[in-house]
Design a protein around this motif. Sequence first.
Motif, mmCIF file in Angstrom:
data_model
loop_
_atom_site.group_PDB
_atom_site.id
_atom_site.type_symbol
_atom_site.label_atom_id
_atom_site.label_comp_id
_atom_site.label_asym_id
_atom_site.label_seq_id
_atom_site.Cartn_x
_atom_site.Cartn_y
_atom_site.Cartn_z
ATOM 1 N N ASP A 186 0.847 -1.176 0.000
ATOM 2 C CA ASP A 186 0.000 0.000 0.000
ATOM 3 C C ASP A 186 0.888 1.233 0.000
ATOM 4 O O ASP A 186 1.630 1.471 0.953
ATOM 5 N N ILE A 188 0.285 4.428 0.202
ATOM 6 C CA ILE A 188 0.003 5.472 1.199
ATOM 7 C C ILE A 188 0.607 5.081 2.543
ATOM 8 O O ILE A 188 1.311 5.859 3.197
ATOM 9 N N LEU A 189 0.353 3.819 2.929
ATOM 10 C CA LEU A 189 0.870 3.364 4.221
ATOM 11 C C LEU A 189 2.393 3.409 4.242
ATOM 12 O O LEU A 189 3.010 3.821 5.227
ATOM 13 N N VAL A 192 3.662 7.063 4.523
ATOM 14 C CA VAL A 192 3.439 7.636 5.855
ATOM 15 C C VAL A 192 4.346 6.981 6.885
ATOM 16 O O VAL A 192 4.917 7.655 7.751
ATOM 17 N N LEU A 196 6.803 8.289 9.774
ATOM 18 C CA LEU A 196 6.452 8.099 11.181
ATOM 19 C C LEU A 196 7.406 7.161 11.920
ATOM 20 O O LEU A 196 7.685 7.382 13.095
ATOM 21 N N LEU A 200 8.940 7.714 15.567
ATOM 22 C CA LEU A 200 8.510 6.890 16.694
ATOM 23 C C LEU A 200 9.719 6.277 17.393
ATOM 24 O O LEU A 200 9.769 6.221 18.628
ATOM 25 N N PHE B 73 0.718 14.433 14.203
ATOM 26 C CA PHE B 73 0.771 12.968 14.277
ATOM 27 C C PHE B 73 -0.590 12.354 13.963
ATOM 28 O O PHE B 73 -0.699 11.412 13.186
ATOM 29 N N LEU B 76 -1.455 12.563 10.363
ATOM 30 C CA LEU B 76 -0.764 11.570 9.539
ATOM 31 C C LEU B 76 -1.339 10.181 9.750
ATOM 32 O O LEU B 76 -1.552 9.435 8.798
ATOM 33 N N VAL B 80 -4.626 7.457 7.425
ATOM 34 C CA VAL B 80 -4.059 6.224 6.879
ATOM 35 C C VAL B 80 -4.776 5.015 7.461
ATOM 36 O O VAL B 80 -5.074 4.051 6.741
ATOM 37 N N HIS B 83 -7.979 4.697 5.738
ATOM 38 C CA HIS B 83 -7.743 4.181 4.384
ATOM 39 C C HIS B 83 -7.558 2.667 4.403
ATOM 40 O O HIS B 83 -8.168 1.951 3.589
ATOM 41 N N MET B 84 -6.754 2.177 5.371
ATOM 42 C CA MET B 84 -6.524 0.735 5.434
ATOM 43 C C MET B 84 -7.812 0.001 5.768
ATOM 44 O O MET B 84 -8.124 -1.048 5.190
ATOM 45 N N ASN B 87 -9.984 -0.122 2.711
ATOM 46 C CA ASN B 87 -9.486 -1.127 1.787
ATOM 47 C C ASN B 87 -9.939 -2.517 2.201
ATOM 48 O O ASN B 87 -10.423 -3.309 1.393
#
Lengths: 321, 113
Positions: A186, A188-189, A192, A196, A200, B73, B76, B80, B83-84, B87
């Motif tokens: 994916d 997008i994932l 991001v 991140l 983290l 945070f 972001l 997502v 979105h997941m 899906n």
Amino acid sequence: MSKIRKNYEKSFAYRLKQWVNGDLDIADAKQLEVQIPEKKEPEVFLNSMEQETLDDIYDERRNKLLRRMDLLSKAASVVLCVVLIAFLLVMVADMPGFGDAASPVNNEVAARYIESGIPETGAVNFVTGMILDYRAFDTFGESNVLFIACICVQILLRLDKKSKRKEVQDIKKSAAKELKKEPGEDLILQKVSMVLVPLLFVFGIYIILNGHLSPGGGFSGGSVLGAALILYLSAFGYEKTEKFFSQKTFKAITLSALSFYCLAKSYSFFTGANHLESGIPLGTPGNILSSGLILPLNICVGLVVACTMYGFYTLFRKGDF
Amino acid sequence: MIVRFIFAVIFLCAGMFMLATATFGVNRFNKALNRIHAAALGDTLGIFFCTMGLVIWKGLSAVSGKMLVVVIFFWLASPVASHMLGNLDLEINENPGDLIIEHHEKQEEEAEK
């Protein structure tokens, strides 16, 4: 083959030895030859009379008693909630006020921690001074509990790679199929998590290293690290993660962290109880490198927590690391 | 000072309204995608309004900077996550209703061929 050898192979001791060595699966040895015939449940056809009676019993619109019971249970739950809330509020009103000097919590234990906590442990954060210095073995037990939980999940869920049993092979095949779809690629994932995950990691390390100066410490920082690992795994898949975190690293990190914790704290308790010089400098309170053993112990706890979280996730997801 | 307080209250009320709407929507809608839509509203705009209200109230400081980082945070991470989830719902939902599902990637591949 001699007769003694044959007799030995039939004996219980030989089979026990095989089972201990892992050559023999107990399920293979006891494969039931008799196949249990599948029970066919007789299909029930209800005639209209029976359907009517069933409706009379179970249909809310027809059965008055059922409807009343339903209303009654709803009303009872509301009443129960209200009573509980009132009860708890009365209890809260009865408690001593915040910061009350006369409250029974403020006894000599708290006074001792506040008065001599900083000179004795060197930690500005009292809580860390308590859990990693005065009560260090308590925390050691907690991190051992995490480790043991992970080991138990492994015992229950891990797939034996050598096993030739058909069920295990089937599970492995279906798991491999699932995992091929898994990372999803994916975009997008992935984008991001590129932003991140490093953040983290840095934040988790910051929480762990600042455990003796500000709120935080091994447990919270370790869980942030574990979450970062899981995010990376779900974005990029197992192949890329296993390049830096596999079962070997899991074993090495947890075992070395726990044994270092045990040895270091045993040493400091031993010297402390016998009034010996431990040789561990406390440093100036407030510096990063201060407060003796608390910083390395925080790091150990954080590593164990991060590994446990990641281990749980992979074991439940895939049955392996 | 009073003007600032009033602004803070307005922002906080707007944020609470967004969060309340989101909670209502999550419990009211029936389909997963509708629920995701409702929850995402609360997670983005509601949290933004609430933290902005607090920042306006207390003024710029190190703490308000951290709050802004928290907002970034959330902005972001939450979309997502939505979105997941969406899906996943498209993949496993056998009865998506009137949804018209367009597979852009497949269309592009076909166009290339």
